[in-house]
Motif scaffolding. Structure first.
Motif, short mmCIF file in Angstrom:
data_model
loop_
_atom_site.label_atom_id
_atom_site.label_comp_id
_atom_site.label_asym_id
_atom_site.label_seq_id
_atom_site.Cartn_x
_atom_site.Cartn_y
_atom_site.Cartn_z
N GLY A 98 9.52 6.51 74.67
CA GLY A 98 8.83 7.68 75.18
C GLY A 98 9.55 8.35 76.34
O GLY A 98 9.04 9.31 76.92
N LYS A 99 10.75 7.87 76.69
CA LYS A 99 11.49 8.46 77.80
C LYS A 99 11.92 9.88 77.46
O LYS A 99 11.92 10.30 76.29
CB LYS A 99 12.71 7.61 78.16
CG LYS A 99 13.72 7.48 77.03
CD LYS A 99 14.97 6.76 77.49
CE LYS A 99 14.73 5.32 77.84
NZ LYS A 99 14.47 4.47 76.64
N SER A 100 12.35 10.64 78.46
CA SER A 100 12.77 12.02 78.26
C SER A 100 14.06 12.08 77.45
O SER A 100 14.82 11.11 77.38
CB SER A 100 12.99 12.70 79.61
OG SER A 100 14.13 12.14 80.26
N TRP A 101 14.31 13.24 76.85
CA TRP A 101 15.55 13.43 76.08
C TRP A 101 16.76 13.24 76.98
O TRP A 101 17.73 12.58 76.59
CB TRP A 101 15.56 14.83 75.47
CG TRP A 101 16.81 15.13 74.69
CD1 TRP A 101 17.02 14.91 73.37
CD2 TRP A 101 18.03 15.71 75.20
NE1 TRP A 101 18.29 15.30 73.01
CE2 TRP A 101 18.93 15.79 74.12
CE3 TRP A 101 18.44 16.15 76.46
CZ2 TRP A 101 20.22 16.31 74.26
CZ3 TRP A 101 19.72 16.66 76.60
CH2 TRP A 101 20.59 16.74 75.50
N GLU A 102 16.72 13.79 78.18
CA GLU A 102 17.87 13.69 79.09
C GLU A 102 18.15 12.24 79.46
O GLU A 102 19.31 11.80 79.45
CB GLU A 102 17.62 14.50 80.36
CG GLU A 102 18.79 14.46 81.34
CD GLU A 102 18.53 15.32 82.57
OE1 GLU A 102 19.37 15.26 83.49
OE2 GLU A 102 17.51 16.03 82.61
N ARG A 103 17.11 11.48 79.76
CA ARG A 103 17.32 10.08 80.13
C ARG A 103 17.82 9.27 78.94
O ARG A 103 18.71 8.43 79.08
CB ARG A 103 16.02 9.49 80.66
CG ARG A 103 16.17 8.07 81.19
CD ARG A 103 14.86 7.53 81.70
NE ARG A 103 14.98 6.13 82.10
CZ ARG A 103 13.96 5.34 82.31
NH1 ARG A 103 12.72 5.80 82.14
NH2 ARG A 103 14.14 4.08 82.66
N ALA A 104 17.26 9.53 77.77
CA ALA A 104 17.71 8.82 76.57
C ALA A 104 19.17 9.15 76.26
O ALA A 104 19.96 8.26 75.91
CB ALA A 104 16.82 9.17 75.39
N MET A 105 19.55 10.40 76.38
CA MET A 105 20.94 10.81 76.14
C MET A 105 21.87 10.10 77.10
O MET A 105 22.94 9.58 76.71
CB MET A 105 21.08 12.32 76.28
CG MET A 105 22.51 12.84 76.14
SD MET A 105 23.24 12.56 74.51
CE MET A 105 22.49 13.94 73.59
N ARG A 106 21.51 10.03 78.36
CA ARG A 106 22.35 9.38 79.36
C ARG A 106 22.53 7.90 79.02
O ARG A 106 23.64 7.35 79.12
CB ARG A 106 21.75 9.55 80.75
CG ARG A 106 22.62 8.99 81.87
CD ARG A 106 22.13 9.44 83.24
NE ARG A 106 20.78 9.00 83.53
CZ ARG A 106 19.72 9.79 83.57
NH1 ARG A 106 19.86 11.10 83.34
NH2 ARG A 106 18.53 9.32 83.85
N GLN A 107 21.46 7.24 78.62
CA GLN A 107 21.56 5.82 78.28
C GLN A 107 22.41 5.60 77.03
O GLN A 107 23.19 4.65 76.96
CB GLN A 107 20.16 5.24 78.10
CG GLN A 107 19.39 5.12 79.40
CD GLN A 107 18.03 4.49 79.22
OE1 GLN A 107 17.44 4.57 78.14
NE2 GLN A 107 17.52 3.87 80.26
N VAL A 108 22.24 6.47 76.03
CA VAL A 108 23.03 6.34 74.81
C VAL A 108 24.52 6.54 75.09
O VAL A 108 25.37 5.79 74.61
CB VAL A 108 22.53 7.35 73.75
CG1 VAL A 108 23.57 7.53 72.63
CG2 VAL A 108 21.20 6.89 73.16
#
Length: 224
Positions: free
Chosen positions: A170-180
């Motif tokens: 459920g994290k934000s798109w920006e946070r998920a992108m950074r982690q990926v």
């Protein structure tokens, strides 16, 4: 909620499979370096909690990562806020008996950064132990998602946001992108390239390589 509980039981709790593997790895480390209790260890990316319960603790542990420096450290530990790929002169001027790193190499930001971290590892001590999850194990370990590491970036971001076994679905798109974009698993060929003077060991699950460990002992020869 049930799946989050499943992740805890499988990966995160001390009694989980992941917890048991971490404990077994600590035993393997102490067997590989019989004089570990007398060593000064540089831990790149580690936390003091990881050393508090191991069967053999080094005489001194210097923790270096990008997290805030802990304010209450035991007498056998010190910590610095620094980049493992660009260590400051105050750390590079020191020497250690062993450099240790666990599940950090895949997060430093691409091959060039991994190469810089490997150079620092080989410069700072004659012995090292560098562990990283294996790229070709069928389950991506950070999200516990089958084959996620082989998907296009957009698909990986979608998995990072929605997969129920992720740390924080459920994290934000920006946070998920950074982690990926800062999670790139490594294969055996790259590990051999990064650590040519090491033995590349394999941790296995059900006969399959789950993670790789580059191990250099003071008198060891490179082999795999």
């Amino acid at each position: 909620m049930a799946l989050r509980s499943l992740r805890f039981r499988l990966v995160d709790s001390p009694d989980s499979y992941g917890g048991r593997r971490r404990a077994a790895r600590a035993v393997w480390l102490s067997q590989t370096f019989p004089d570990l209790a007398d060593m000064r260890v540089l831990d790149l990316g580690g936390r003091v909690e990881s050393w508090a319960t191991v069967p053999v603790r080094p005489a001194h542990v210097h923790l270096v990562n990008l997290e805030p420096v802990p304010t209450d450290l035991p007498e056998w530990a010190e910590a610095d806020h620094a980049d493992a790929c660009d260590l400051p002169a105050s750390i590079r001027s020191r020497r250690y008996d062993l450099v240790f790193s666990n599940s950090v190499l895949e997060h430093v930001g691409g091959h060039e950064q991994r190469r810089r971290m490997a150079e620092a590892v080989r410069e700072m001590a004659p012995r090292y132990w560098i562990q990283t999850p294996y790229r070709y194990f069928p389950i991506e370990p950070h999200w516990v998602a089958p084959g996620m590491q082989f998907l296009p970036v957009a698909a990986r971001v979608a998995v990072a946001r929605k997969w129920p076994l992720a740390y924080t679905p459920g994290k934000s798109w920006e946070r998920a992108m950074r982690q990926v974009l800062t999670t790139e698993l490594v294969g055996r060929a790259e590990m051999r390239y990064l650590f040519p003077d090491a033995t590349i060991r394999a941790e296995r699950l059900l006969g399959m390589t789950k993670s790789l460990i580059a191990v250099r002992t003071a008198d060891g020869d490179a082999s795999s």
